[in-house]
Design a protein around this motif. Structure first.
Motif, PDB file in Angstrom:
ATOM      1  N   ALA A 186       1.976 -15.454 -17.497  1.00 41.71           N
ATOM      2  CA  ALA A 186       2.635 -14.537 -16.572  1.00 41.71           C
ATOM      3  C   ALA A 186       2.224 -14.837 -15.138  1.00 41.71           C
ATOM      4  O   ALA A 186       1.095 -15.240 -14.875  1.00 41.71           O
ATOM      5  N   PHE A 187       3.152 -14.645 -14.234  1.00 41.90           N
ATOM      6  CA  PHE A 187       2.900 -14.782 -12.802  1.00 41.90           C
ATOM      7  C   PHE A 187       2.933 -13.389 -12.197  1.00 41.90           C
ATOM      8  O   PHE A 187       3.877 -12.635 -12.438  1.00 41.90           O
ATOM      9  N   PHE A 188       1.934 -13.091 -11.411  1.00 43.14           N
ATOM     10  CA  PHE A 188       1.760 -11.734 -10.894  1.00 43.14           C
ATOM     11  C   PHE A 188       2.176 -11.606  -9.439  1.00 43.14           C
ATOM     12  O   PHE A 188       2.025 -12.542  -8.648  1.00 43.14           O
ATOM     13  N   GLY A 189       2.686 -10.426  -9.108  1.00 41.70           N
ATOM     14  CA  GLY A 189       2.858 -10.066  -7.716  1.00 41.70           C
ATOM     15  C   GLY A 189       1.519  -9.711  -7.098  1.00 41.70           C
ATOM     16  O   GLY A 189       0.491  -9.665  -7.799  1.00 41.70           O
ATOM     17  N   GLN A 190       1.533  -9.425  -5.810  1.00 40.84           N
ATOM     18  CA  GLN A 190       0.286  -9.185  -5.088  1.00 40.84           C
ATOM     19  C   GLN A 190      -0.305  -7.805  -5.351  1.00 40.84           C
ATOM     20  O   GLN A 190      -1.424  -7.532  -4.938  1.00 40.84           O
TER      21      GLN A 190
ATOM     22  N   LYS B 177      -7.204  -9.081  -5.215  1.00 41.72           N
ATOM     23  CA  LYS B 177      -6.070  -9.985  -5.336  1.00 41.72           C
ATOM     24  C   LYS B 177      -5.474  -9.871  -6.731  1.00 41.72           C
ATOM     25  O   LYS B 177      -6.036  -9.229  -7.604  1.00 41.72           O
ATOM     26  N   GLU B 178      -4.337 -10.534  -6.909  1.00 42.17           N
ATOM     27  CA  GLU B 178      -3.711 -10.519  -8.220  1.00 42.17           C
ATOM     28  C   GLU B 178      -4.338 -11.558  -9.144  1.00 42.17           C
ATOM     29  O   GLU B 178      -4.884 -12.563  -8.683  1.00 42.17           O
ATOM     30  N   PRO B 179      -4.245 -11.357 -10.454  1.00 46.31           N
ATOM     31  CA  PRO B 179      -4.720 -12.388 -11.385  1.00 46.31           C
ATOM     32  C   PRO B 179      -3.852 -13.639 -11.256  1.00 46.31           C
ATOM     33  O   PRO B 179      -2.641 -13.554 -11.087  1.00 46.31           O
TER      34      PRO B 179
ATOM     35  N   GLN C  51      -4.033  -1.454 -13.024  1.00 45.87           N
ATOM     36  CA  GLN C  51      -5.452  -1.803 -12.962  1.00 45.87           C
ATOM     37  C   GLN C  51      -6.188  -0.643 -12.319  1.00 45.87           C
ATOM     38  O   GLN C  51      -5.983  -0.331 -11.153  1.00 45.87           O
TER      39      GLN C  51
ATOM     40  N   TYR D  33       7.084  -7.441 -16.330  1.00 49.90           N
ATOM     41  CA  TYR D  33       6.077  -6.492 -16.798  1.00 49.90           C
ATOM     42  C   TYR D  33       5.593  -5.617 -15.643  1.00 49.90           C
ATOM     43  O   TYR D  33       5.616  -6.021 -14.491  1.00 49.90           O
TER      44      TYR D  33
ATOM     45  N   TYR E 258      -7.390 -16.453 -16.937  1.00 56.34           N
ATOM     46  CA  TYR E 258      -6.932 -16.122 -15.598  1.00 56.34           C
ATOM     47  C   TYR E 258      -8.155 -15.890 -14.719  1.00 56.34           C
ATOM     48  O   TYR E 258      -9.231 -15.540 -15.203  1.00 56.34           O
TER      49      TYR E 258
ATOM     50  N   TYR F 164       1.860  -3.727 -14.952  1.00 57.60           N
ATOM     51  CA  TYR F 164       0.487  -3.516 -15.371  1.00 57.60           C
ATOM     52  C   TYR F 164      -0.168  -2.522 -14.424  1.00 57.60           C
ATOM     53  O   TYR F 164       0.166  -2.450 -13.243  1.00 57.60           O
TER      54      TYR F 164
ATOM     55  N   SER G 238       1.137  -9.475 -23.684  1.00 56.97           N
ATOM     56  CA  SER G 238      -0.092 -10.127 -23.247  1.00 56.97           C
ATOM     57  C   SER G 238      -1.188  -9.085 -23.202  1.00 56.97           C
ATOM     58  O   SER G 238      -1.022  -8.048 -22.573  1.00 56.97           O
TER      59      SER G 238
ATOM     60  N   PHE H 174       0.494  -3.833 -10.807  1.00 56.00           N
ATOM     61  CA  PHE H 174       0.938  -5.224 -10.694  1.00 56.00           C
ATOM     62  C   PHE H 174       2.223  -5.427 -11.466  1.00 56.00           C
ATOM     63  O   PHE H 174       2.340  -5.042 -12.630  1.00 56.00           O
TER      64      PHE H 174
ATOM     65  N   TYR I 162       0.853  -1.180   0.000  1.00 54.89           N
ATOM     66  CA  TYR I 162       0.000   0.000   0.000  1.00 54.89           C
ATOM     67  C   TYR I 162       0.895   1.237   0.000  1.00 54.89           C
ATOM     68  O   TYR I 162       1.931   1.267   0.658  1.00 54.89           O
TER      69      TYR I 162
ATOM     70  N   ARG J  78      -1.233  -1.021  -4.095  1.00 55.92           N
ATOM     71  CA  ARG J  78      -2.395  -0.118  -4.176  1.00 55.92           C
ATOM     72  C   ARG J  78      -1.910   1.296  -3.902  1.00 55.92           C
ATOM     73  O   ARG J  78      -1.591   1.632  -2.762  1.00 55.92           O
TER      74      ARG J  78
END
Lengths: 112, 111
Positions: free
Chosen positions: A101-105, B42-44, A37, A33, B36, A35, B99, A90, A10, A108
């Protein structure tokens, strides 16, 4: 043990400030990457790095500057924060550019 | 036209129902496809990859139709825990390897 970790989780800051978000992955991936949101939950790519080289820069204001000191890290620095920058950011990584792809948490960010 | 478009939703279904989501993509050079799942705040997370021949993972079935440029996700015997936003993801076969995420479809499974 977290695969993709980003800090802070945060971040609340005032308009005009400069802030950084850090991201690290321990998966041995070569592509990372950032991203964004927004409040409507739309997920948009901002940047992509492959082996420390910038591959994608998706019409992001130049107040946003990614930096990749090595393959495992991709940090995001934001200058002169604006209210519209408030969102969840993200970090993600993938083994190759076309794989999942694997995302971090997520971080915010709230600009007040 | 968006690069990746999904059913707008929301989908509200009772437990045990079967629900299907569709997703269309505009770039015929797209090479890889995924579904996904994203829970609130939460994250995707990857639910499943989508293969040309179609693939199944338990109650989930994904299909790809390259000719019509769409992918689908079928969930059978819905559980309360399936409530989430489902994101369609398309990877375009360019050097950039970007992506592109759909805007997501929200599913709520009710008792």
């Amino acid at each position: 043990d977290t695969a993709v970790s980003q800090t802070p989780k945060y971040l609340v800051t005032q308009m005009g400030n400069d802030k950084s978000i850090k991201c690290e992955q321990n998966l041995g991936h070569d592509t990372m990457y950032w991203y964004k949101q927004d409040s409507k939950k739309f997920l948009k790519i901002m940047f992509s790095y492959n082996n420390k080289e910038l591959i994608i820069n998706e019409t992001v204001p130049n107040r946003f500057s990614p930096k990749s000191p090595d393959k495992a890290h991709l940090n995001l620095h934001i200058n002169s924060l604006e209210l519209g920058d408030s969102a969840v950011y993200f970090c993600a990584s993938s083994h190759e550019r076309r794989t999942e792809a694997f995302f971090g948490q997520g971080t915010r960010l709230t600009v007040v | 036209r968006k690069e990746v478009e999904q059913d707008p939703g929301p989908f509200n279904v009772p437990e045990g129902a079967t629900v299907a989501f569709n997703c269309t993509y505009s770039n015929s050079a797209s090479q890889s496809f995924f579904w996904y799942r994203q829970d609130c705040r939460k994250e995707p997370k990857l639910l499943m990859s989508v293969y040309s021949s179609g693939n199944e993972d338990g109650r989930f079935t994904a299909q790809l139709n390259r000719a019509s440029q769409y992918i689908s996700l079928l969930i059978r015997d819905s559980k309360l825990s399936d409530s989430a936003t489902y994101l369609c993801v398309v990877n375009i076969n360019t050097n950039a390897g970007k992506s592109t995420f759909g805007d997501g479809t929200t599913l709520t499974v009710k008792p």
